[in-house]
Design an enzyme around this catalytic site. Structure first.
Site, PDB file in Angstrom:
ATOM      1  N   LEU A  64       0.832  -1.207   0.000  1.00 40.56           N
ATOM      2  CA  LEU A  64       0.000   0.000   0.000  1.00 40.56           C
ATOM      3  C   LEU A  64       0.866   1.257   0.000  1.00 40.56           C
ATOM      4  O   LEU A  64       2.059   1.188   0.317  1.00 40.56           O
ATOM      5  CB  LEU A  64      -0.903  -0.037   1.240  1.00 40.56           C
ATOM      6  CG  LEU A  64      -1.849  -1.251   1.221  1.00 40.56           C
ATOM      7  CD1 LEU A  64      -2.269  -1.655   2.626  1.00 40.56           C
ATOM      8  CD2 LEU A  64      -3.060  -0.965   0.349  1.00 40.56           C
ATOM      9  N   PRO A  65       0.276   2.424  -0.337  1.00 45.43           N
ATOM     10  CA  PRO A  65       1.101   3.625  -0.477  1.00 45.43           C
ATOM     11  C   PRO A  65       1.793   4.070   0.813  1.00 45.43           C
ATOM     12  O   PRO A  65       2.997   4.300   0.809  1.00 45.43           O
ATOM     13  CB  PRO A  65       0.092   4.690  -0.950  1.00 45.43           C
ATOM     14  CG  PRO A  65      -1.056   3.932  -1.527  1.00 45.43           C
ATOM     15  CD  PRO A  65      -1.112   2.638  -0.770  1.00 45.43           C
ATOM     16  N   THR A  95       6.350   0.723   2.124  1.00 42.28           N
ATOM     17  CA  THR A  95       7.372   1.475   2.862  1.00 42.28           C
ATOM     18  C   THR A  95       6.650   2.439   3.794  1.00 42.28           C
ATOM     19  O   THR A  95       5.995   3.376   3.324  1.00 42.28           O
ATOM     20  CB  THR A  95       8.274   2.273   1.900  1.00 42.28           C
ATOM     21  OG1 THR A  95       8.883   1.374   0.986  1.00 42.28           O
ATOM     22  CG2 THR A  95       9.353   3.022   2.667  1.00 42.28           C
ATOM     23  N   LYS A 170      15.151  -0.036   5.293  1.00 41.02           N
ATOM     24  CA  LYS A 170      14.675   0.604   4.052  1.00 41.02           C
ATOM     25  C   LYS A 170      14.851   2.127   4.116  1.00 41.02           C
ATOM     26  O   LYS A 170      15.366   2.742   3.174  1.00 41.02           O
ATOM     27  CB  LYS A 170      13.198   0.227   3.842  1.00 41.02           C
ATOM     28  CG  LYS A 170      12.484   0.944   2.729  1.00 41.02           C
ATOM     29  CD  LYS A 170      12.876   0.452   1.371  1.00 41.02           C
ATOM     30  CE  LYS A 170      12.224   1.281   0.273  1.00 41.02           C
ATOM     31  NZ  LYS A 170      12.683   0.933  -1.044  1.00 41.02           N
ATOM     32  N   LYS A 245       8.809  11.151  -0.015  1.00 46.60           N
ATOM     33  CA  LYS A 245       8.057  10.436   1.028  1.00 46.60           C
ATOM     34  C   LYS A 245       9.022   9.659   1.943  1.00 46.60           C
ATOM     35  O   LYS A 245       8.923   9.719   3.168  1.00 46.60           O
ATOM     36  CB  LYS A 245       7.076   9.465   0.362  1.00 46.60           C
ATOM     37  CG  LYS A 245       6.337   8.566   1.343  1.00 46.60           C
ATOM     38  CD  LYS A 245       5.738   7.337   0.675  1.00 46.60           C
ATOM     39  CE  LYS A 245       5.863   6.154   1.600  1.00 46.60           C
ATOM     40  NZ  LYS A 245       5.534   4.878   1.027  1.00 46.60           N
TER      41      LYS A 245
HETATM   42  P1  NAD Z   1       0.760   2.628  -5.975  1.00 41.72           P
HETATM   43  O1  NAD Z   1       0.133   3.908  -5.529  1.00 41.72           O
HETATM   44  O2  NAD Z   1       1.013   2.392  -7.422  1.00 41.72           O
HETATM   45  O3  NAD Z   1      -0.134   1.385  -5.463  1.00 41.72           O
HETATM   46  C1  NAD Z   1      -0.773   1.349  -4.228  1.00 41.72           C
HETATM   47  C2  NAD Z   1      -2.114   0.632  -4.419  1.00 41.72           C
HETATM   48  O4  NAD Z   1      -2.771   0.534  -3.154  1.00 41.72           O
HETATM   49  C3  NAD Z   1      -3.062   1.384  -5.352  1.00 41.72           C
HETATM   50  O5  NAD Z   1      -3.503   0.522  -6.392  1.00 41.72           O
HETATM   51  C4  NAD Z   1      -4.217   1.800  -4.434  1.00 41.72           C
HETATM   52  O6  NAD Z   1      -5.482   1.806  -5.085  1.00 41.72           O
HETATM   53  C5  NAD Z   1      -4.151   0.728  -3.383  1.00 41.72           C
HETATM   54  N1  NAD Z   1      -4.817   1.120  -2.142  1.00 41.72           N
HETATM   55  C6  NAD Z   1      -4.720   2.270  -1.450  1.00 41.72           C
HETATM   56  N2  NAD Z   1      -5.530   2.243  -0.363  1.00 41.72           N
HETATM   57  C7  NAD Z   1      -6.154   1.041  -0.390  1.00 41.72           C
HETATM   58  C8  NAD Z   1      -7.107   0.418   0.446  1.00 41.72           C
HETATM   59  N3  NAD Z   1      -7.591   1.038   1.544  1.00 41.72           N
HETATM   60  N4  NAD Z   1      -7.544  -0.810   0.117  1.00 41.72           N
HETATM   61  C9  NAD Z   1      -7.053  -1.444  -0.982  1.00 41.72           C
HETATM   62  N5  NAD Z   1      -6.144  -0.910  -1.820  1.00 41.72           N
HETATM   63  C10 NAD Z   1      -5.704   0.326  -1.522  1.00 41.72           C
HETATM   64  O7  NAD Z   1       2.111   2.495  -5.128  1.00 41.72           O
HETATM   65  P2  NAD Z   1       3.360   1.552  -5.485  1.00 41.72           P
HETATM   66  O8  NAD Z   1       4.293   2.279  -6.370  1.00 41.72           O
HETATM   67  O9  NAD Z   1       2.853   0.202  -5.836  1.00 41.72           O
HETATM   68  O10 NAD Z   1       4.089   1.504  -4.056  1.00 41.72           O
HETATM   69  C11 NAD Z   1       3.565   0.740  -2.981  1.00 41.72           C
HETATM   70  C12 NAD Z   1       4.551   0.826  -1.813  1.00 41.72           C
HETATM   71  O11 NAD Z   1       5.831   0.331  -2.214  1.00 41.72           O
HETATM   72  C13 NAD Z   1       4.782   2.268  -1.306  1.00 41.72           C
HETATM   73  O12 NAD Z   1       4.871   2.255   0.086  1.00 41.72           O
HETATM   74  C14 NAD Z   1       6.101   2.654  -1.962  1.00 41.72           C
HETATM   75  O13 NAD Z   1       6.819   3.628  -1.201  1.00 41.72           O
HETATM   76  C15 NAD Z   1       6.822   1.322  -1.964  1.00 41.72           C
HETATM   77  N6  NAD Z   1       7.847   1.187  -3.011  1.00 41.72           N
HETATM   78  C16 NAD Z   1       7.606   1.649  -4.270  1.00 41.72           C
HETATM   79  C17 NAD Z   1       8.592   1.521  -5.242  1.00 41.72           C
HETATM   80  C18 NAD Z   1       8.357   2.030  -6.645  1.00 41.72           C
HETATM   81  O14 NAD Z   1       9.332   2.128  -7.402  1.00 41.72           O
HETATM   82  N7  NAD Z   1       7.114   2.299  -7.039  1.00 41.72           N
HETATM   83  C19 NAD Z   1       9.820   0.912  -4.924  1.00 41.72           C
HETATM   84  C20 NAD Z   1      10.028   0.417  -3.634  1.00 41.72           C
HETATM   85  C21 NAD Z   1       9.019   0.568  -2.685  1.00 41.72           C
END
Ligand code: NAD
Length: 298
Positions: A64-65, A95, A170, A245
């Site tokens: 999740l975000p 994260t 992390k 973030k």
């Molecule tokens: P994203 O925003 O693409 O995906 C998050 C998903 O969670 C979305 O599809 C959203 O609809 C869903 N969501 C939010 N609230 C919800 C709820 N209450 N119920 C169900 N679903 C819900 O984010 P991401 O890029 O996939 O990143 C996810 C995590 O991984 C973050 O914490 C980010 O910091 C971490 N991360 C991201 C990357 C990257 O390169 N994108 C790399 C390493 C770590």
């Protein structure tokens, strides 16, 4: 195994798809219809809430975000803890701050569910390729239970210590990464201004003591590393807003611990400025744009 998966975004979508490819059955939930459609096309069964996604699960994974989403998904009436069977292990790969990871871990433990924080490194490319690194906060037993499941999504699994330590690893790594990228951008821009060929400068840095991932793999100066976001207009890669973030998490955790993070706080402000200029969607190496001459300047 039967896996309940919540959060099918840029990272969670391909991670769930890789679990399906590895032969697991995935029941998935997200708030966004496109994400659900993609998971269904990959072979997942769809659920109508986090609670419904985990009712039949043998392992639960969430991606999740941010912390507020993790709290909502685990602790609400329609959430993971309300639906999951006693004893089923729970893994959060988002994260977030270490304190929230511990709080969720304590709530899970109260009802007999072991919880691991397992944030990842490797980005969207690693999520798609199944080559993520997992930094896991869990006891030895839970870590060994989870290892074969995580192996469906990643190549490296590191046990960092007890609950919360995955998030500590992390945010410390990304604190350093955010700072080192600014250092490389500053050096490259100064070299250019003073009159050395940037290609020559990068090759010297990369065989000298300034070498780091930000200089040799993701150099922010365009045309140095062909595969780096800088060589394709800073598209793809790791968004500056995500770096912002993560620096916020590090600075907040440092404040709670009364530990100064001089460089981290400054780096946070520089990425904040990048974001304010509408550049937050670019790869974080686009921070080099802050060093461009402003029009009207001498
Ligand atoms: P994203 O925003 O693409 O995906 C998050 C998903 O969670 C979305 O599809 C959203 O609809 C869903 N969501 C939010 N609230 C919800 C709820 N209450 N119920 C169900 N679903 C819900 O984010 P991401 O890029 O996939 O990143 C996810 C995590 O991984 C973050 O914490 C980010 O910091 C971490 N991360 C991201 C990357 C990257 O390169 N994108 C790399 C390493 C770590």
């Amino acid at each position: 195994m039967r896996i309940g998966f919540v959060g099918l975004g840029h990272m969670g979508g391909p991670m769930a798809a890789n679990l399906l490819k590895a032969g697991h059955a995935v029941t998935a939930f997200d708030l966004v219809q496109d994400a659900l459609d993609a998971a269904k096309a990959a072979g997942a069964t769809l659920a109508a809430s986090p609670r419904a996604a985990v009712e039949d699960a043998e392992v639960v994974i969430t991606m999740l975000p941010a912390a507020q989403h993790v709290k909502a998904v685990y602790l609400s009436d329609d959430g993971v803890l309300a639906g999951v069977a006693k004893g089923v292990p729970l893994v959060d790969s988002s994260t977030i701050d270490p304190a929230t990871a511990k709080l969720i871990g304590e709530a899970a433990a109260k009802q007999g569910n072991p919880f691991a924080d397992a944030p990842v490194s490797g980005g969207v490319v690693g999520a798609q390729a199944g080559t993520l690194t997992f930094m896991v906060g869990a006891d030895e037993t839970l870590f060994e239970t989870l290892r074969p499941v995580l192996a469906g999504m990643g190549k490296n699994m590191v046990r960092c210590g007890e609950t919360g330590t995955g998030q500590i690893a992390k945010i410390c790594n990304n604190l350093l990464l955010g700072i080192s990228m600014i250092g490389v951008a500053e050096a490259m821009k100064l070299g250019e201004t003073l009159g050395i060929d940037p290609v020559k400068l990068a090759s010297i840095i990369n065989t000298s003591t300034g070498r780091c991932w930000s200089s040799d793999t993701c150099n922010p100066y365009p045309g140095i590393v062909e595969t780096a976001p800088a060589s394709r207009g800073y598209s793809g890669g790791f968004g500056a807003d995500l770096m912002l973030k993560d620096l916020g998490l590090a600075v907040d955790a440092a404040r709670s611990a009364k530990q100064p993070v001089f460089m981290g706080a400054l780096a946070q402000q520089l990425y904040q400025s990048m974001s304010q200029q509408g550049l937050g969607g670019l790869d974080f190496s686009g921070i080099i744009k802050l060093y461009a001459k402003q029009s009207g300047a001498d």
